[in-house]
Design a protein around this motif. Structure first.
Motif, PDB file in Angstrom:
ATOM      1  N   PRO A 237       0.809  -1.239   0.000  1.00  0.00           N
ATOM      2  CA  PRO A 237       0.000   0.000   0.000  1.00  0.00           C
ATOM      3  C   PRO A 237       0.836   1.279   0.000  1.00  0.00           C
ATOM      4  N   LEU A 238       2.123   1.169   0.313  1.00  0.00           N
ATOM      5  CA  LEU A 238       2.964   2.370   0.356  1.00  0.00           C
ATOM      6  C   LEU A 238       3.695   2.623  -0.965  1.00  0.00           C
ATOM      7  N   LEU A 239       3.528   1.734  -1.929  1.00  0.00           N
ATOM      8  CA  LEU A 239       4.223   1.896  -3.212  1.00  0.00           C
ATOM      9  C   LEU A 239       3.348   2.616  -4.244  1.00  0.00           C
ATOM     10  N   THR A 240       4.002   3.166  -5.266  1.00  0.00           N
ATOM     11  CA  THR A 240       3.255   3.766  -6.374  1.00  0.00           C
ATOM     12  C   THR A 240       2.733   2.655  -7.293  1.00  0.00           C
ATOM     13  N   ASP A 241       1.788   3.009  -8.150  1.00  0.00           N
ATOM     14  CA  ASP A 241       1.213   2.010  -9.066  1.00  0.00           C
ATOM     15  C   ASP A 241       2.281   1.386  -9.956  1.00  0.00           C
ATOM     16  N   LYS A 242       3.207   2.195 -10.441  1.00  0.00           N
ATOM     17  CA  LYS A 242       4.244   1.660 -11.327  1.00  0.00           C
ATOM     18  C   LYS A 242       5.149   0.692 -10.563  1.00  0.00           C
ATOM     19  N   GLN A 243       5.540   1.096  -9.353  1.00  0.00           N
ATOM     20  CA  GLN A 243       6.381   0.212  -8.539  1.00  0.00           C
ATOM     21  C   GLN A 243       5.671  -1.122  -8.298  1.00  0.00           C
ATOM     22  N   LYS A 244       4.374  -1.039  -7.959  1.00  0.00           N
ATOM     23  CA  LYS A 244       3.600  -2.262  -7.723  1.00  0.00           C
ATOM     24  C   LYS A 244       3.581  -3.161  -8.960  1.00  0.00           C
ATOM     25  N   SER A 245       3.296  -2.553 -10.122  1.00  0.00           N
ATOM     26  CA  SER A 245       3.162  -3.339 -11.349  1.00  0.00           C
ATOM     27  C   SER A 245       4.445  -4.079 -11.685  1.00  0.00           C
ATOM     28  N   TYR A 246       5.572  -3.360 -11.622  1.00  0.00           N
ATOM     29  CA  TYR A 246       6.847  -3.990 -11.966  1.00  0.00           C
ATOM     30  C   TYR A 246       7.158  -5.146 -11.015  1.00  0.00           C
ATOM     31  N   ILE A 247       6.983  -4.892  -9.713  1.00  0.00           N
ATOM     32  CA  ILE A 247       7.296  -5.926  -8.724  1.00  0.00           C
ATOM     33  C   ILE A 247       6.364  -7.130  -8.897  1.00  0.00           C
ATOM     34  N   GLU A 248       5.085  -6.850  -9.112  1.00  0.00           N
ATOM     35  CA  GLU A 248       4.121  -7.950  -9.309  1.00  0.00           C
ATOM     36  C   GLU A 248       4.511  -8.802 -10.507  1.00  0.00           C
ATOM     37  N   GLN A 249       4.840  -8.141 -11.616  1.00  0.00           N
ATOM     38  CA  GLN A 249       5.153  -8.909 -12.825  1.00  0.00           C
ATOM     39  C   GLN A 249       6.477  -9.649 -12.676  1.00  0.00           C
ATOM     40  N   TYR A 250       7.432  -9.007 -12.034  1.00  0.00           N
ATOM     41  CA  TYR A 250       8.752  -9.633 -11.941  1.00  0.00           C
ATOM     42  C   TYR A 250       8.785 -10.737 -10.899  1.00  0.00           C
ATOM     43  N   TYR A 251       8.336 -10.425  -9.674  1.00  0.00           N
ATOM     44  CA  TYR A 251       8.431 -11.399  -8.592  1.00  0.00           C
ATOM     45  C   TYR A 251       7.207 -12.295  -8.489  1.00  0.00           C
ATOM     46  N   GLY A 252       6.035 -11.743  -8.822  1.00  0.00           N
ATOM     47  CA  GLY A 252       4.814 -12.535  -8.682  1.00  0.00           C
ATOM     48  C   GLY A 252       4.567 -13.416  -9.900  1.00  0.00           C
ATOM     49  N   ASP A 253       4.637 -12.803 -11.087  1.00  0.00           N
ATOM     50  CA  ASP A 253       4.270 -13.532 -12.304  1.00  0.00           C
ATOM     51  C   ASP A 253       5.480 -14.079 -13.039  1.00  0.00           C
ATOM     52  N   ASP A 254       6.675 -13.810 -12.516  1.00  0.00           N
ATOM     53  CA  ASP A 254       7.908 -14.336 -13.091  1.00  0.00           C
ATOM     54  C   ASP A 254       8.169 -13.906 -14.532  1.00  0.00           C
ATOM     55  N   TYR A 255       7.744 -12.695 -14.879  1.00  0.00           N
ATOM     56  CA  TYR A 255       8.132 -12.152 -16.181  1.00  0.00           C
ATOM     57  C   TYR A 255       9.618 -11.767 -16.153  1.00  0.00           C
ATOM     58  N   SER A 256      10.224 -11.754 -17.339  1.00  0.00           N
ATOM     59  CA  SER A 256      11.612 -11.280 -17.444  1.00  0.00           C
ATOM     60  C   SER A 256      11.622  -9.757 -17.526  1.00  0.00           C
TER      61      SER A 256
END
Lengths: 115, 115
Positions: free
Chosen positions: A18-37
């Protein structure tokens, strides 16, 4: 140029998202959560691979900074350990006390709602 | 021009203090913790009374903003309620089980260390 993907970042992200910006959230979600390169994320957002990498590294530092200050993840693990100890002790010594079991279940429900 | 002093701000301050600047911390501590007046704080810091007032009002909003996002104070109260229920039940039904009492004490110790 590789970022070590690990459970820790995912855990910190659960607490401090909740303390991150939308862009920060998206990148982290895709990289660490969804395992995108990095390359795939760069393509998705139409930015350079370097920009994605820099943003993710910065966000990791931000997450570790919050943990250093608020230590929510560490406190959560400590409380969970104690709750597990109580739960194990009660199911060994008072297996038929359903009221006590229900109370201890509430402890664990409250905990997971806090995430 | 009065600010309503209340326990809530003190509680939120306990949880989110590490996220505030030194100046924000000092003003809130003196106003809510030590019960100084706006005028006294203004004198201590050699700034205007209005500057102190504006800073404190801003900090209150910041604290409420963190609580809206992370709800640490609310989660803490919920967990405490459950821990109290367990503690009361155990001292009523198993008053002589010192191992269980010790485990439950750990729950409360872990909780207060988290603040």
């Amino acid at each position: 140029m590789e970022i070590e993907k690990n459970d820790r970042i995912n855990s910190l992200f659960e607490f401090y998202e909740p303390l991150l910006t939308d862009k920060q959230k998206s990148y982290i979600e895709q990289y660490y959560g969804d395992d995108y390169s990095l390359g795939e994320i760069a393509e998705n957002f139409e930015v350079s691979r370097q920009a994605v990498y820099d943003n993710i590294k910065r966000t990791e530092k931000i997450l570790e900074g919050y943990e250093a200050k608020l230590h929510l993840f560490n406190d959560f693990r400590k409380r969970n350990q104690v709750a597990d100890d109580i739960s194990n002790y009660v199911s060994q010594h008072y297996p038929s006390d359903s009221t006590l079991s229900r109370l201890i279940d509430q402890l664990e429900t409250t905990e997971s709602e806090s995430d």
